[in-house]
Design a protein around this motif. Structure first.
Motif: not given
Length: 108
Positions: A97-104
């Motif tokens: 989830i942290a990685l998805v938020i970063f990429l988002g």
């Protein structure tokens, strides 16, 4: 102001969170896989795919996801190892989830 806050505070926090969680996930997954293969060999998939059980391709992660889908992890008698299994799943989700938020953040 919000743009600066995201770049200066949120991005480093998301990067550190994703790296720490996903590296911890991989190390803990290997430890749990070794425990399950030694003590609960019948939980492992009977027919290995080309990835499951392959150390180079981190097949132990796919094996643990198979055990998660089948619900076999509930058969582990030790509360310590069951809690480690649940912690491992939580680490994987938090890191992802942290990685998805970063990429988002790049699309906003």
């Amino acid at each position: 102001m919000a743009n600066t806050w995201f770049v200066e505070v949120a991005v480093p926090a998301l990067i550190v969170t994703s790296i720490v969680c996903l590296v911890s996930y991989a190390l803990l997954a290997r430890m749990i896989y070794d425990y399950i293969s030694r003590n609960y060999g019948d939980l492992l998939p009977q027919r290995d795919t080309w990835v499951q059980g392959d150390d180079i391709a981190m097949g132990f992660v796919t094996t643990l996801s198979h055990i998660n889908r089948t619900g076999g992890w509930r058969r582990i008698e030790s509360a310590f190892w069951r809690r480690l299994y649940v912690l491992n799943r939580a680490l994987g989700w938090i890191g992802s989830i942290a990685l998805v938020i970063f990429l988002g953040g790049f699309f906003v």
